[in-house]
Design a protein around this motif. Sequence first.
Motif, PDB file in Angstrom:
ATOM      1  N   GLN A 188       1.090  -1.107  -0.397  1.00 37.03           N
ATOM      2  CA  GLN A 188       0.201   0.424  -0.234  1.00 37.03           C
ATOM      3  C   GLN A 188       0.737   1.173   0.497  1.00 37.03           C
ATOM      4  O   GLN A 188       1.610   1.217   0.351  1.00 37.03           O
ATOM      5  CB  GLN A 188      -1.328   0.366   1.242  1.00 37.03           C
ATOM      6  CG  GLN A 188      -2.645  -0.858   1.093  1.00 37.03           C
ATOM      7  CD  GLN A 188      -3.231  -0.709   2.322  1.00 37.03           C
ATOM      8  OE1 GLN A 188      -3.092  -0.092   3.693  1.00 37.03           O
ATOM      9  NE2 GLN A 188      -4.169  -1.413   2.155  1.00 37.03           N
TER      10      GLN A 188
ATOM     11  N   ASP B  12      -6.097  -9.208 -14.015  1.00 37.65           N
ATOM     12  CA  ASP B  12      -7.086  -9.468 -12.307  1.00 37.65           C
ATOM     13  C   ASP B  12      -7.662 -10.768 -12.259  1.00 37.65           C
ATOM     14  O   ASP B  12      -7.775 -11.110 -11.283  1.00 37.65           O
ATOM     15  CB  ASP B  12      -7.438  -8.226 -12.731  1.00 37.65           C
ATOM     16  CG  ASP B  12      -7.189  -6.987 -12.801  1.00 37.65           C
ATOM     17  OD1 ASP B  12      -5.577  -7.326 -11.932  1.00 37.65           O
ATOM     18  OD2 ASP B  12      -7.619  -5.845 -13.198  1.00 37.65           O
TER      19      ASP B  12
ATOM     20  N   SER C  78      -1.834  -4.003  -7.097  1.00 36.14           N
ATOM     21  CA  SER C  78      -1.670  -3.085  -7.601  1.00 36.14           C
ATOM     22  C   SER C  78      -2.064  -1.732  -6.212  1.00 36.14           C
ATOM     23  O   SER C  78      -2.590  -1.660  -5.356  1.00 36.14           O
ATOM     24  CB  SER C  78      -2.579  -2.129  -8.861  1.00 36.14           C
ATOM     25  OG  SER C  78      -3.559  -2.017  -8.862  1.00 36.14           O
ATOM     26  N   TYR C  79      -1.312  -0.165  -6.427  1.00 40.69           N
ATOM     27  CA  TYR C  79      -1.385   0.556  -5.403  1.00 40.69           C
ATOM     28  C   TYR C  79      -1.345   1.897  -6.407  1.00 40.69           C
ATOM     29  O   TYR C  79      -0.385   1.868  -7.346  1.00 40.69           O
ATOM     30  CB  TYR C  79      -0.776   0.946  -4.332  1.00 40.69           C
ATOM     31  CG  TYR C  79       0.576   0.172  -4.657  1.00 40.69           C
ATOM     32  CD1 TYR C  79       1.502   1.941  -4.928  1.00 40.69           C
ATOM     33  CD2 TYR C  79       1.697  -0.550  -4.696  1.00 40.69           C
ATOM     34  CE1 TYR C  79       2.744   2.297  -5.234  1.00 40.69           C
ATOM     35  CE2 TYR C  79       2.898  -0.498  -5.068  1.00 40.69           C
ATOM     36  CZ  TYR C  79       3.938   0.694  -5.749  1.00 40.69           C
ATOM     37  OH  TYR C  79       5.211   0.667  -5.180  1.00 40.69           O
ATOM     38  N   VAL C  80      -1.062   3.519  -5.978  1.00 41.33           N
ATOM     39  CA  VAL C  80      -0.968   4.029  -7.113  1.00 41.33           C
ATOM     40  C   VAL C  80      -0.411   5.005  -6.321  1.00 41.33           C
ATOM     41  O   VAL C  80       0.016   5.013  -5.026  1.00 41.33           O
ATOM     42  CB  VAL C  80      -2.315   5.151  -7.251  1.00 41.33           C
ATOM     43  CG1 VAL C  80      -2.566   6.675  -7.558  1.00 41.33           C
ATOM     44  CG2 VAL C  80      -3.935   3.854  -8.010  1.00 41.33           C
ATOM     45  N   ASP C  81       0.716   5.449  -6.704  1.00 35.63           N
ATOM     46  CA  ASP C  81       1.906   5.839  -6.060  1.00 35.63           C
ATOM     47  C   ASP C  81       1.404   7.452  -5.671  1.00 35.63           C
ATOM     48  O   ASP C  81       0.442   8.342  -6.282  1.00 35.63           O
ATOM     49  CB  ASP C  81       3.420   5.978  -6.714  1.00 35.63           C
ATOM     50  CG  ASP C  81       3.205   6.567  -8.927  1.00 35.63           C
ATOM     51  OD1 ASP C  81       2.447   7.376  -8.430  1.00 35.63           O
ATOM     52  OD2 ASP C  81       3.949   5.778  -9.284  1.00 35.63           O
TER      53      ASP C  81
ATOM     54  N   ARG D 186      -0.146   3.815 -11.097  1.00 34.92           N
ATOM     55  CA  ARG D 186      -0.636   2.918 -10.770  1.00 34.92           C
ATOM     56  C   ARG D 186       0.465   2.108 -10.633  1.00 34.92           C
ATOM     57  O   ARG D 186       1.029   1.665 -12.905  1.00 34.92           O
ATOM     58  CB  ARG D 186      -1.951   2.034 -11.336  1.00 34.92           C
ATOM     59  CG  ARG D 186      -2.378   0.642 -11.099  1.00 34.92           C
ATOM     60  CD  ARG D 186      -3.897   0.778 -11.374  1.00 34.92           C
ATOM     61  NE  ARG D 186      -4.824   1.543 -10.875  1.00 34.92           N
ATOM     62  CZ  ARG D 186      -5.495   1.103  -9.148  1.00 34.92           C
ATOM     63  NH1 ARG D 186      -4.606  -0.138  -8.574  1.00 34.92           N
ATOM     64  NH2 ARG D 186      -5.933   1.686  -8.907  1.00 34.92           N
ATOM     65  N   GLN D 187       1.020   1.285 -10.267  1.00 35.81           N
ATOM     66  CA  GLN D 187       2.278   0.285 -10.095  1.00 35.81           C
ATOM     67  C   GLN D 187       1.860  -1.431  -9.856  1.00 35.81           C
ATOM     68  O   GLN D 187       0.558  -0.990  -9.028  1.00 35.81           O
ATOM     69  CB  GLN D 187       2.897   0.641  -8.786  1.00 35.81           C
ATOM     70  CG  GLN D 187       4.022   2.411  -8.905  1.00 35.81           C
ATOM     71  CD  GLN D 187       4.256   2.408  -9.944  1.00 35.81           C
ATOM     72  OE1 GLN D 187       4.956   1.418 -10.818  1.00 35.81           O
ATOM     73  NE2 GLN D 187       4.313   3.337 -10.845  1.00 35.81           N
ATOM     74  N   ARG D 188       1.794  -1.893 -10.799  1.00 36.55           N
ATOM     75  CA  ARG D 188       1.482  -3.811 -10.321  1.00 36.55           C
ATOM     76  C   ARG D 188       2.662  -4.107  -9.559  1.00 36.55           C
ATOM     77  O   ARG D 188       4.087  -3.494  -9.392  1.00 36.55           O
ATOM     78  CB  ARG D 188       1.062  -3.915 -11.950  1.00 36.55           C
ATOM     79  CG  ARG D 188       0.001  -3.616 -12.981  1.00 36.55           C
ATOM     80  CD  ARG D 188      -0.215  -3.933 -13.674  1.00 36.55           C
ATOM     81  NE  ARG D 188      -0.699  -5.317 -13.639  1.00 36.55           N
ATOM     82  CZ  ARG D 188      -1.960  -6.093 -12.471  1.00 36.55           C
ATOM     83  NH1 ARG D 188      -3.309  -4.822 -13.274  1.00 36.55           N
ATOM     84  NH2 ARG D 188      -2.773  -7.381 -12.768  1.00 36.55           N
TER      85      ARG D 188
END
Length: 883
Positions: free
Chosen positions: A522, A587, A594-597, A602-604
């Motif tokens: 996260q 998915d 994934s998360y948003v930096d 969006r980073q996987r």
Amino acid sequence: MLLRGLRYRPVFPAWSRVFWCLALVTIGISAVGAQTRPDTTAATLADSVRRAPDSLAARTDSLALKADSAATSSGIDSVVTYTAADSIVYDVARRVMRSRGKATIDYKELGLKADQIDIHWTTSQLFARGSVDTTDTTGHGMKGIPDLIDGGETYHGSEIAYNFKTKKGRVDLGKTEMENGFYYGDAIKKAEPDVLYVDHGRFTTCDLDHPHYYFASPTMKVQVRDKVIARPIYLYIADVPVFALPFGVFPSDRGRRSGLIAPAYGQSARGRYMLHLGYYWAINDYMDWSVRADGYTKGSYTFYSDLRYAMRYLFSGSISGSYGHVVGTNSEPNDPTYTVQDVFNVHIGHAQDFNPTTRLTVDFTFMSGSYFQNTSNSLNDLLRQNVVSNATLTKYWEGTQNSMTVNLHRDQNLVPTAGSVELSEVLPSISFNRSQSFPFRSSSSGSSDLKWYELIGYTYSGQLINNRITTRLDTAGTTSVDERRGVQHTITINAAPKVGYFTLAPFFNYYEKWYDKSINRQFNAADSSITTTDVKSFRSVRYFDMGISASTRFVGIVQPNIFGIKGIRHQVLPSVSYTYQPDFSKDAYGYYGSYVDASGARQRYSKFEKEVYGGAPTEERQALSFRIGNVFEMKTAADDTSDRTNKYQLLNLDISSGYNFARDSLRFDEVTTSFRTNIGQYLNIGGSARYNLYKFQADTNSFFGGRRVNKLLLAESGRFGDLTGFSISLGTRLSGEKKKTTAGPVRSAQDSLTERERAGFVGLYDQQAPDFSIPWNLDLTWNYSESRPGDPRLLYRSSTVGGALGFNLTEFWKITMTASYDLINKTIAAPQITVYRDLHCWEMDFSWVPTGFYRNFKLEIRLKAPQLQDVKVTKQESAREIF
């Protein structure tokens, strides 16, 4: 046995006594009358008369008979064979047998040679002596000096006497050879079957008539195959007394013996020292144990213990350990720089065959990281970065394709730094394998009439790993431990039908992994950090790939028939394969998160990237891979007139690459080439190169300085590609023609190996026993590598040249030199020079590391004989004060 009895029991029936007397008289008359004949008279005692009396005059005939009961008292109880080149005379009245001229007697394990041998059957005595050598102008020369061989041991003397009844004897001016040693004495008396007393005795391992050294004592007691006790004892070198002790004890038994381990003395910055004082205990035929200690007057000490055991054809092993208390050399106890370290080392080795299909091997080492730095002068130990330990149990089932391996693995980093892995452990790893099996093939099917479905085979592999990683977090020694475990199953189904000149091989691979953990990642907006946590739950990962490969070979041959070349063959081995694999990062599979930096992108990430077998592949593959192998060979005529030919492999050249249709850009993989060649078996050349076919576009905002773009360099600039990696190595070994020589140390084949060589590892600086049979040898190596992993403007290079030279300066001098040089950093890495001098029964060994942090030298002159290895003089110095 020393001077074991020559026993003779001539017992024969009463009816043959007349024949016995007549035969003896006949032998005496014929022998005396034939003294000038060059042939040999031989008489062998056995069970009955095998020749008629009228044939006894022949010198080569055998006499076989039994004596009467009166002769039984002489003590002979077995066959005696005796010969003489001149005469054998038997005095019937006095019952004395005299053998003259190269006389010999063989009885059981005892053999006697002398120019004169007399046997008195009435008194049960034997006398052997030499004769005056009339060819010696001095008048003192003797020939045919008695030699007695008893049980593999040899005795020499001017006169030998022995009594069959009492089993006692005497050797005047005697010389005895036993266990590669020689015992001399004015008189050697055998008082008991296994005890000898030597008057004014000398002991040496030098085989010269006038030995270079010897131990002398006015009184020696030799307990056969046990020990030699002398008091007092003096060491003479070149007939000069140099050392004396009130008493001395020498082992004379074959094999191992319990006893004290002699120490070495000296002085260093750690104070006066006494090294390896200890005791060796030969517990029984299957086990021994030694304990030793080093001590320094300024407080440092080290204890050693080694336990070995072995049962032939079943198991063998050892348990060794040491503990050291090391005090710094450059300060006193009250100084701020005063240092004290406690170091230890424990090694466990074991090898056992439970049955022909089950074997256990153990090679485990536990040590403190600074152990070698504080206790060893071996360059291989000092340059070692890690210690790897393994314990492996292997089992296969006879008659099946099934096998299993259980392994414990430990990899210890000896020079850990902050952020590095300090210890990696596998506790345990279990694997089960089933090799290629054909479920649709019957046992009666031949290899030439197989149906298509009988070509289908499969393999299975199952593995379980429990992994524990210890990471050092800071310079203070704080660590963290991460445990991961998993199970992986792999099933491969394939076939290899032949279609014309091509072999087609369709395949299908299935992978399944089981884990008890995954991760969740996260982004924390408050501090712009990323948090990774473990999620404990059972998860499985499943994926597959499939494809087909095709391969063939073709050959071109040229026959120039010039310069002795009969033919050159070029063998081409092309292969191509196509592989399909879905994109398992979608998915729908649930293998990626994934998360948003902070930038909103969006980073996987893979939820299983920290697990022991990893996660599933990230991209779809529709890849075409190809490889072209080239083998160039040459055949030449032999040097002689025979029809034989010599074959040489000139060059191996491989080229490989790939193309992925599923990528949206950069579809070509890097092109890789590798080559290997031997030039006349004197020069080995090998190397590889990698080329990227796409253009690099610089970007100052990128962390990597730029990236590859979807533009081929061939189209943009006319170049094939960027060289991203290159390596080449050259090596040669030259040596003189091997010859026979007696120079060199006394070593068995096993003793000449170092402990690491017995374990299968040979280091650059491991020293072997000097080999004088090779007059000279030269080893040269050059290694060069460069890489541009990302930005082609950044170049990483390494280049080293190394060499080892050994040569015989004279017949008894051996010099070796080893060194390597870093051509990039302009530094010499750990040069080493050794000098060995064969001094007949002595040897000199000198080793020198002239430069660097580990510089040291050691000069030692010692006796060659293994049983006297502690008789030596040593001078050594070390920059680290470690000996």
